[in-house]
Each structure stands twice: as structure tokens, then as C-alpha cells.
Design an enzyme around this catalytic site. Structure first.
Site: not given
Ligand SMILES: *Cc1c(COP(=O)(O)O)cnc(C)c1O
Length: 432
Positions: A144, A239, A267
């Protein structure tokens, strides 16, 4: 039985918000029951509006590695508030946070702050497309990267939990530009690059997957991504929105020794406030406006409150960088103990763990990619989830998420978690 306040509030919420929530992963649809409305949080604990207390393993889905309402972080936010909440102009704090992150990530020379992980990943792929002049991108099933159109293809837990097949609302012409491959399959990747290598702007990957549950990269997988993207002039994007400052001070890239071209963060670097960031080499980053032609902007980007919370969090983590080993070790011991409890009860369980992240897969086979993750027993997870919740342990309301252990989780918290686990297992025996 008397209705709880959460039940009343959820009834109201369902009339006002689609599904009663502002993010689908908060709904309890796949585990049954209704979401608990949270009133406050402190350390390892969250408290709902009915006065119930829970040991929290969601941690706001990753940011709260120091635990909730850490006094130093709270103080930094309080001080920042007094100076106003947003200026739309440069500040000292954004430079300080940028420098802290750049110092911690060898692959990052320049960085841009945004307001979410979604925005970071969306902007990073635009930058990769602008830099390379190519349109196609490649991602892995179950990873994701936020909900931007191009990235919402086979995108892991939120979608898997709800059983939504494709991504309605995403134009087919955009989805067609996104190639998806099974995570951890080096052969599939080689074959795809043989075919599409010259058309790909970027390859984006969670270097440790956290959004189909935790799945670690197989030996050689990330190395192959690095080698072949370099050969084909493709931008490699890690990511690290979850893994950044989670597994060690810096990213997973510091641990595996592989440098991507761009890194997405979020995060933890926001300390519980809305923040994302993406960064990489100067050559690529300077393609961003106003230095270059690739446009990206944000009214609240580098917001002073968010910078203060992020900076305070990273300062504390920096001073405790040697403590990550202990946190990871305590998580390992917790996982080992849980595994033993299920083993003794003859309930098949695979625990995947990376640092202080773990997922319990109710499965009798190894979980190495999306296919093996999604074939684990989600109904059994739902029973386990409800048993734990009743006993004051707050796990993710989905079988395909990571559990997050924080520095605030005490030995007593972990003991209580095991006790609740043992009791829940008793109720599961024979019942399935
Ligand atoms: C949570 C997450 C996102 C998206 O971040 P948001 O602040 O919720 O938009 C993107 N990549 C990874 C790996 C994530 O865990």
C-alpha cells in the site's frame, strides 16, 4: 443489556459519515461489532468513551512509537501552538526536521515535506515520471502506498479487508499504466523488466511490507530491484512510511544497506500529527518546482505544529537509538510466547515479525506475499480479535495489518497481553 456510548455514537456517525468512519480501516466490518470511540490516550493505553481501557497495538497505525501523549512531544506542540498554527511561509522548524531526516538517511540529499503518506507517494511517482519522461510504474501486490489513483491497484489490507475487487473510481487508462507483480518474486520482476524496462518511470516497494500484514523481503529481492532498476534507468522508490524510524533510527535501507533513489516517509516523522515527506538525490529532487518543472505544493506542507511534533519525536528517538534493539527483542519474546500458546492449543499460526511490527496469520503455511497472506483464516482472526478486545487488548480490526509495539509498552503490558491471549485461546479451542 445497556447500550454503550460507542454504540450510540456509531449510530449517529453512520448517518453523517460513509460507513461511520473517516478511514475504512477503522471500521469493524471484518471482525464484527462496532468501532470503539476513543476519548483519550496515554503511553501504551487508549481509553474509550465508555471508560474502558485498552493496551493499544494499533498506535494510530504506526506513528506512536513513543507511546501516546509523550510529555516532551506534547510540550513541543504546546509551545508551537502559542506561536500560531500555520503561516504558509518558511520556518526554522522545517529545516531542523529536514536536516534530522537527511542525516539519518544516506540516500536522501534533499527532502520535501507534505501532509500525508499518500501525498508523499503520489508526489514521488509524479517526480519519477517527470524525471525519466516515462509513464509506466511498477508496484507489488499487497503493498500500500496511499490511495492515489495510480497506486490503488492491488493495494493491500484496507481493500483486502473489505473485499473490494478492483478500484472503482480509478480510470482504466491510469490503472493500465501500473504494472503489479507478486512481492518477493525475483523471477517475475526480471521477466517484467525484460518486457517493460524501458517504459518504466519507477518501481515502488515497501522494503518490509506492512500492509498485507508484515512480510519481510526474501534474500536477494531488494538487491535485484536495485540492480535492475539501475540498469534500466528506473527510479527505485522505497516507501518507508511505516518502516522509517520504526525498525531502527533511519530506515530499513540503513539496515539492509540498499539505497533507493527516492524514499517516502510519514507516520513516525509527524509524531502523531499529519505529515509525510519524500526525498532523494539532489539531481532528482531538484526537478521539483520551484527548482524544476514538476509541480507539487501544499497549503499546510511543513506545518509548524507537525514539524514540532515530528522534531521532538525524532530527537527522543535519536537519543534512544540504542534502545531499538531492546524494543525489537521484547517484541520477539512476545511473539515467541504467543506462538507457544497457539502451538500448545494446536491452532495453526504463523507470526511474521520485523522489529517491533508483527502479524498473526492464522495459517499453516509461510506467508511471503499477498497470495499466501490472503489465504490465512480471517474468520479465526476475527474470533481472536474479539476475545482480545473484551480482555482489554486493542489489536487492528483486520487480519491483514501489523501490530505495533511502542517504547511505552511495559513488561506488565506484555504479560497482560499474553494472559489475555491464553484466555482467548481457551475460548477458541473446539469452537472452530
Ligand atoms: C500509511 C501508509 C501510507 C499512506 O500514508 P497516509 O498518511 O495514511 O496517507 C503509504 N505507504 C505506506 C507504506 C503506509 O503504511
Amino acid at each position: 443489556m445497556m447500550r454503550s456510548r460507542s454504540e450510540d455514537l456509531f449510530e449517529t456517525a453512520e448517518k453523517l459519515l460513509p460507513g461511520g468512519v473517516n478511514s475504512p480501516v477503522r471500521a469493524f466490518r471484518s471482525v464484527g461489532g462496532i468501532p470503539r470511540f476513543i476519548d483519550r490516550a496515554s503511553g501504551s493505553r487508549i481509553f474509550d468513551v465508555d471508560g474502558r481501557e485498552y493496551i493499544d497495538y494499533v498506535g494510530s497505525w504506526g506513528p506512536m512509537i513513543l507511546g501516546h501523549a509523550h510529555p516532551q512531544v506534547q510540550e513541543a506542540i504546546r509551545k508551537a501552538v502559542e506561536r500560531g498554527t500555520s503561516y504558509g511561509a518558511p520556518t526554522v522548524q522545517e529545516i531542523a526536521l529536514a536536516k534530522t531526516i537527511i542525516d539519518a538517511f544516506p540516500s536522501i540529499e534533499k527532502i520535501r515535506m507534505v501532509s500525508s503518506g499518500t501525498e508523499a507517494a503520489m508526489s514521488a511517482i509524479r517526480l519519477a515520471r517527470g524525471y525519466t519522461g516515462r509513464e509506466k510504474i511498477l508496484k507489488f501486490e499487497g503493498c500500500y502506498h496511499g490511495h492515489a489513483d495510480s497506486l490503488l491497484v492491488k493495494a493491500g489490507s484496507g481493500i483486502a479487508t473489505l473485499g473490494i475487487p478492483g478500484s472503482p473510481g480509478v480510470p482504466a487508462c491510469l490503472a493500465e499504466l501500473t504494472i503489479t507483480l507478486p512481492y518477493n518474486s525475483t523471477e517475475a520482476f526480471r521477466a517484467a523488466l525484460d518486457r517493460h524496462g524501458k517504459e518504466l518511470a519507477c518501481v515502488i516497494v515497501e522494503p518490509v511490507a506492512g500492509n498485507m500484514g508484515v512480510v519481510e523481503p526474501a534474500p536477494g529481492f531488494l538487491e535485484t530491484l536495485r540492480e535492475l532498476t539501475r540498469q534500466h534507468g528506473i527510479v527505485l522508490i522505497f516507501d518507508e512510511v511505516i518502516t522509517g524510524f520504526r525498525l531502527a533510527f533511519g530506515g530499513f535501507q540503513n539496515l539492509c544497506g540498499i539505497e533507493p533513489d527516492l524514499t517516502c516517509l510519514g507516520k513516525i516523522i509527524g509524531g502523531g500529527l499529519p505529515v509525510g515527506a519524500f526525498g532523494g538525490s539532489q539531481a532528482i529532487m531538484d526537478c521539483l518546482a520551484p527548482a524544476g518543472p514538476v509541480y507539487q505544493a501544499g497549503t499546510l506542507s511543513g506545518n509548524p505544529l507537525a514539524m514540532a511534533a515530528g522534531l521532538a519525536t525524532l530527537e527522543i528517538l535519536g537519543s534512544r537509538r540504542d534502545d531499538y534493539a531492546a524494543l525489537n527483542h521484547r517484541t520477539e519474546e512476545l511473539c515467541n510466547a504467543i506462538q507457544r500458546l497457539f502451538g500448545a492449543a494446536d491452532i495453526p499460526l504463523r507470526i511474521n515479525r520485523a522489529g517491533s511490527l508483527f502479524t498473526l496469520f492464522f495459517s499453516d503455511h509461510d506467508v511471503v506475499n499477498y497470495e499466501t497472506a490472503s489465504s490465512s483464516n480471517a474468520d479465526r482472526y476475527a474470533v481472536f480479535f474479539r476475545g482480545m478486545l473484551e480482555r482489554g487488548i486493542y489489536l487492528a480490526p483486520s487480519a491483514f495489518e501489523a501490530a505495533f509495539v511502542s517504547f511505552a509498552h511495559s513488561d506488565e503490558d506484555l504479560e497482560k497481553t499474553l494472559q489475555a491471549c491464553a484466555e482467548t485461546i481457551e475460548t477458541m479451542k473446539g469452537g472452530l
